[in-house]
Design a protein around this motif. Structure first.
Motif, PDB file in Angstrom:
ATOM      1  N   UNK A  49       0.843  -1.190   0.000  1.00 12.95           N
ATOM      2  CA  UNK A  49       0.000   0.000   0.000  1.00 12.95           C
ATOM      3  C   UNK A  49       0.875   1.234   0.000  1.00 12.95           C
ATOM      4  N   UNK A  50       0.442   2.241  -0.746  1.00 14.82           N
ATOM      5  CA  UNK A  50       1.195   3.492  -0.835  1.00 14.82           C
ATOM      6  C   UNK A  50       0.232   4.664  -0.709  1.00 14.82           C
ATOM      7  N   UNK A  51       0.769   5.816  -0.320  1.00 14.05           N
ATOM      8  CA  UNK A  51      -0.069   6.983  -0.100  1.00 14.05           C
ATOM      9  C   UNK A  51       0.661   8.224  -0.568  1.00 14.05           C
ATOM     10  N   UNK A  52      -0.092   9.142  -1.167  1.00  9.98           N
ATOM     11  CA  UNK A  52       0.523  10.372  -1.662  1.00  9.98           C
ATOM     12  C   UNK A  52       0.741  11.367  -0.521  1.00  9.98           C
ATOM     13  N   UNK A  53       1.477  12.408  -0.830  1.00 10.36           N
ATOM     14  CA  UNK A  53       1.783  13.423   0.170  1.00 10.36           C
ATOM     15  C   UNK A  53       0.519  14.097   0.684  1.00 10.36           C
ATOM     16  N   UNK A  54      -0.445  14.302  -0.190  1.00  8.46           N
ATOM     17  CA  UNK A  54      -1.673  14.990   0.194  1.00  8.46           C
ATOM     18  C   UNK A  54      -2.714  14.059   0.786  1.00  8.46           C
ATOM     19  N   UNK A  55      -2.414  12.783   0.831  1.00  4.91           N
ATOM     20  CA  UNK A  55      -3.347  11.755   1.323  1.00  4.91           C
ATOM     21  C   UNK A  55      -4.581  11.617   0.440  1.00  4.91           C
ATOM     22  N   UNK A  56      -4.528  12.232  -0.740  1.00  3.96           N
ATOM     23  CA  UNK A  56      -5.703  12.148  -1.605  1.00  3.96           C
ATOM     24  C   UNK A  56      -5.776  10.824  -2.352  1.00  3.96           C
ATOM     25  N   UNK A  57      -4.684  10.146  -2.429  1.00  6.22           N
ATOM     26  CA  UNK A  57      -4.672   8.921  -3.216  1.00  6.22           C
ATOM     27  C   UNK A  57      -3.906   7.827  -2.488  1.00  6.22           C
ATOM     28  N   UNK A  58      -4.482   6.638  -2.508  1.00  7.38           N
ATOM     29  CA  UNK A  58      -3.832   5.472  -1.933  1.00  7.38           C
ATOM     30  C   UNK A  58      -3.934   4.317  -2.913  1.00  7.38           C
ATOM     31  N   UNK A  59      -3.056   3.384  -2.783  1.00  4.73           N
ATOM     32  CA  UNK A  59      -3.119   2.159  -3.562  1.00  4.73           C
ATOM     33  C   UNK A  59      -2.991   0.968  -2.621  1.00  4.73           C
ATOM     34  N   UNK A  60      -3.605  -0.115  -3.024  1.00  4.97           N
ATOM     35  CA  UNK A  60      -3.496  -1.368  -2.289  1.00  4.97           C
ATOM     36  C   UNK A  60      -3.319  -2.493  -3.296  1.00  4.97           C
ATOM     37  N   UNK A  61      -2.473  -3.426  -2.973  1.00  7.88           N
ATOM     38  CA  UNK A  61      -2.416  -4.608  -3.800  1.00  7.88           C
ATOM     39  C   UNK A  61      -3.715  -5.377  -3.614  1.00  7.88           C
ATOM     40  N   UNK A  62      -4.140  -6.066  -4.649  1.00  8.74           N
ATOM     41  CA  UNK A  62      -5.471  -6.684  -4.648  1.00  8.74           C
ATOM     42  C   UNK A  62      -5.698  -7.610  -3.460  1.00  8.74           C
ATOM     43  N   UNK A  63      -4.677  -8.315  -3.065  1.00  9.05           N
ATOM     44  CA  UNK A  63      -4.861  -9.329  -2.029  1.00  9.05           C
ATOM     45  C   UNK A  63      -5.141  -8.748  -0.646  1.00  9.05           C
ATOM     46  N   UNK A  64      -4.906  -7.443  -0.458  1.00  7.07           N
ATOM     47  CA  UNK A  64      -5.135  -6.855   0.869  1.00  7.07           C
ATOM     48  C   UNK A  64      -6.288  -5.872   0.878  1.00  7.07           C
ATOM     49  N   UNK A  65      -6.884  -5.606  -0.260  1.00  7.94           N
ATOM     50  CA  UNK A  65      -7.991  -4.658  -0.322  1.00  7.94           C
ATOM     51  C   UNK A  65      -9.129  -5.099   0.590  1.00  7.94           C
ATOM     52  N   UNK A  66      -9.628  -4.153   1.363  1.00  6.49           N
ATOM     53  CA  UNK A  66     -10.702  -4.440   2.301  1.00  6.49           C
ATOM     54  C   UNK A  66     -10.218  -4.966   3.636  1.00  6.49           C
ATOM     55  N   UNK A  67      -8.934  -5.278   3.722  1.00  5.62           N
ATOM     56  CA  UNK A  67      -8.386  -5.804   4.980  1.00  5.62           C
ATOM     57  C   UNK A  67      -7.338  -4.877   5.589  1.00  5.62           C
ATOM     58  N   UNK A  68      -6.555  -4.225   4.754  1.00  5.81           N
ATOM     59  CA  UNK A  68      -5.471  -3.345   5.226  1.00  5.81           C
ATOM     60  C   UNK A  68      -5.854  -1.892   4.984  1.00  5.81           C
ATOM     61  N   UNK A  69      -5.373  -1.017   5.874  1.00  7.55           N
ATOM     62  CA  UNK A  69      -5.587   0.416   5.722  1.00  7.55           C
ATOM     63  C   UNK A  69      -4.298   1.158   6.024  1.00  7.55           C
ATOM     64  N   UNK A  70      -3.891   1.991   5.071  1.00  7.51           N
ATOM     65  CA  UNK A  70      -2.700   2.815   5.270  1.00  7.51           C
ATOM     66  C   UNK A  70      -3.130   4.191   5.775  1.00  7.51           C
ATOM     67  N   UNK A  71      -2.338   4.744   6.655  1.00 13.26           N
ATOM     68  CA  UNK A  71      -2.622   6.091   7.140  1.00 13.26           C
ATOM     69  C   UNK A  71      -1.325   6.726   7.618  1.00 13.26           C
TER      70      UNK A  71
END
Length: 126
Positions: A49-71
């Motif tokens: 998972x990755x996150x932009x400087x503005x927190x406006x955009x995040x990415x998750x690999x498919x296998x963790x979507x719905x289970x992991x949260x980046x902040x």
């Protein structure tokens, strides 16, 4: 000196939760694209998972979507990864990494990240 230090890994049973933390020093977190990666022996390092400087955009690999949260908490210069419903296939060494200050877009390619932590082991097993 720029440093990233991960913590929060450990042994957890399937279905359990962990929260990883990445404390930064030597630079202000809010100026960087930052992400979590993981690696299993014998396999390539992958972006979780990755996150932009503005927190406006995040990415998750498919296998963790719905289970992991980046902040991120910029006031504490700390990045987090909340991991719920952990499964055996989540077992890996988890790293946090930051891109250079010139970059504002997310990349899932490990080679685009300049600064890395030492990693923290996550083991999901009964």
């Amino acid at each position: 000196q720029v440093q990233l230090v991960e913590s929060g890994g450990g042994l957890v049973q399937p279905g359990g939760s962990l929260r990883l933390s990445c404390a930064t020093s030597g630079f202000l977190l809010d100026g960087y694209v930052i992400g979590w990666f993981r690696q299993v022996p014998g396999k390539e390092r992958e972006a979780v998972s990755c996150i932009t400087t503005s927190d406006e955009s995040t990415t998750y690999t498919d296998s963790v979507k719905g289970r992991f949260t980046i902040s991120r908490d910029n006031s504490k210069n700390t990045l987090y990864l909340q991991m719920n419903n952990l499964q055996a296939q989540d077992t890996a060494v988890y790293y946090c990494a930051a891109r250079g200050t010139l970059y504002t877009e997310i990349s899932v390619a490990p080679y685009d990240y300049e600064t890395w932590g030492q990693g923290t082991q996550v083991t999901v097993a009964t």
